[in-house]
Design a protein around this motif. Sequence first.
Motif, PDB file in Angstrom:
ATOM      1  N   THR A   1       0.829  -1.205   0.000  1.00  0.00           N
ATOM      2  CA  THR A   1       0.000   0.000   0.000  1.00  0.00           C
ATOM      3  C   THR A   1       0.862   1.254   0.000  1.00  0.00           C
ATOM      4  O   THR A   1       0.631   2.192  -0.772  1.00  0.00           O
ATOM      5  CB  THR A   1      -0.920  -0.003   1.225  1.00  0.00           C
ATOM      6  OG1 THR A   1      -1.805  -1.121   1.149  1.00  0.00           O
ATOM      7  CG2 THR A   1      -1.740   1.278   1.289  1.00  0.00           C
ATOM      8  N   LEU A   2       1.882   1.297   0.854  1.00  0.00           N
ATOM      9  CA  LEU A   2       2.773   2.451   0.918  1.00  0.00           C
ATOM     10  C   LEU A   2       3.543   2.621  -0.392  1.00  0.00           C
ATOM     11  O   LEU A   2       3.741   3.737  -0.869  1.00  0.00           O
ATOM     12  CB  LEU A   2       3.742   2.299   2.093  1.00  0.00           C
ATOM     13  CG  LEU A   2       3.129   2.467   3.485  1.00  0.00           C
ATOM     14  CD1 LEU A   2       4.141   2.078   4.557  1.00  0.00           C
ATOM     15  CD2 LEU A   2       2.645   3.892   3.697  1.00  0.00           C
ATOM     16  N   ALA A   3       3.984   1.499  -0.972  1.00  0.00           N
ATOM     17  CA  ALA A   3       4.724   1.568  -2.232  1.00  0.00           C
ATOM     18  C   ALA A   3       3.863   2.176  -3.338  1.00  0.00           C
ATOM     19  O   ALA A   3       4.312   3.063  -4.083  1.00  0.00           O
ATOM     20  CB  ALA A   3       5.209   0.172  -2.633  1.00  0.00           C
ATOM     21  N   LEU A   4       2.630   1.711  -3.456  1.00  0.00           N
ATOM     22  CA  LEU A   4       1.728   2.230  -4.490  1.00  0.00           C
ATOM     23  C   LEU A   4       1.332   3.680  -4.208  1.00  0.00           C
ATOM     24  O   LEU A   4       1.168   4.471  -5.147  1.00  0.00           O
ATOM     25  CB  LEU A   4       0.477   1.351  -4.576  1.00  0.00           C
ATOM     26  CG  LEU A   4       0.689  -0.064  -5.117  1.00  0.00           C
ATOM     27  CD1 LEU A   4      -0.609  -0.871  -5.042  1.00  0.00           C
ATOM     28  CD2 LEU A   4       1.213  -0.035  -6.549  1.00  0.00           C
ATOM     29  N   ALA A   5       1.199   4.045  -2.936  1.00  0.00           N
ATOM     30  CA  ALA A   5       0.839   5.423  -2.592  1.00  0.00           C
ATOM     31  C   ALA A   5       1.936   6.392  -3.008  1.00  0.00           C
ATOM     32  O   ALA A   5       1.656   7.446  -3.595  1.00  0.00           O
ATOM     33  CB  ALA A   5       0.573   5.533  -1.091  1.00  0.00           C
ATOM     34  N   PHE A   6       3.207   6.035  -2.730  1.00  0.00           N
ATOM     35  CA  PHE A   6       4.304   6.886  -3.156  1.00  0.00           C
ATOM     36  C   PHE A   6       4.379   6.966  -4.678  1.00  0.00           C
ATOM     37  O   PHE A   6       4.615   8.035  -5.245  1.00  0.00           O
ATOM     38  CB  PHE A   6       5.635   6.359  -2.601  1.00  0.00           C
ATOM     39  CG  PHE A   6       5.994   6.941  -1.271  1.00  0.00           C
ATOM     40  CD1 PHE A   6       6.505   8.224  -1.170  1.00  0.00           C
ATOM     41  CD2 PHE A   6       5.809   6.215  -0.113  1.00  0.00           C
ATOM     42  CE1 PHE A   6       6.831   8.770   0.047  1.00  0.00           C
ATOM     43  CE2 PHE A   6       6.123   6.750   1.120  1.00  0.00           C
ATOM     44  CZ  PHE A   6       6.643   8.033   1.200  1.00  0.00           C
TER      45      PHE A   6
END
Length: 327
Positions: free
Chosen positions: A271-276
């Motif tokens: 989730t964090l990877a896709l958000a960035f």
Amino acid sequence: MTRSGCVSDMHLLSPATAALAWLGRQGTRAVAALVLIGIAVPPIDALLKPFVTEAIFILLCIAFLRVDAYALRGHLRRPALVVAATAWTTLVIPTVFGASCLALGLDARSPDLLLGLMLQAVASPMMAAPAFAALMGLDATLVLMTLIASTALTPLTAPLFAYVFIGPALTLSPLALGLKLFVILAGSALVGALIRRIAGVAAIDRRKDEINGCNSLVLFVFVAAVMENVAASFLAAPILMIELAVLAFTVFLVLFGLTALVFTWAGRERTLALAFMAAQRNTGLMVAAANGALPDLTWLYFGLCQFPIYLSPQLLKSLVRRLLHRP
């Protein structure tokens, strides 16, 4: 390789190569410093601005140079997340942007700002996004797969959204925009693949620090181009520049937050990877496709967009570590 062999290799490095390797090892610090240098030295910015298209092409070549085809094939066996993330970044985000801008009446109140926001929305994620994800300990392979898929669709989706939401504010026709994007992306992918085949994977991995250094230097050309008038504009119209800066950070955080909310089901790290990735839009690609022929306000907004993009990996790295319970 033994320690003596490594020392021997270091002695063989030329001063220029050693300097590139040192720059490449600076990671997020070097990326953040680019923005500050671009503001502090406007004469260099004016000198480099005519070469922004060439710089973007080289950056794309470097990104495709690092694509690991075998790793991608392995992860594509479970494509659901990649497909969902690609649809989100190439279809949903531009639609939400466009509808919001029209609802606020930006097409009549500020066509130049509408142009900047929509070019930001229709752009694919930055080619540096996988590197940023790796620096922060996130899933860089997932980011790379989504990046490639969304980038491949950009020549088709960007002209469509440009026609629907930008209209006459874009001097470049949607068809010309799509063709230019296709030429830039296909050409850089071909060059990157050829270099990878000729040099070999082992040599590329061995020279990753030098390649990172080259990436930083070429990235400075784009950053300098969009930063050319930032310092002078802050002095001439501080209120406007503060408003644009607040808008740039707000857009970044909204994209980050919405993406994290939508993909909560994928697990915290992904989730964090896709958000960035979703928050880091490749405005440079759109500048290159438009041949740099953009209004001054659009240039200023793109310049201020670099602040959240290049400062966020350094500023949020500790937060990511805490969320993922890593030392």
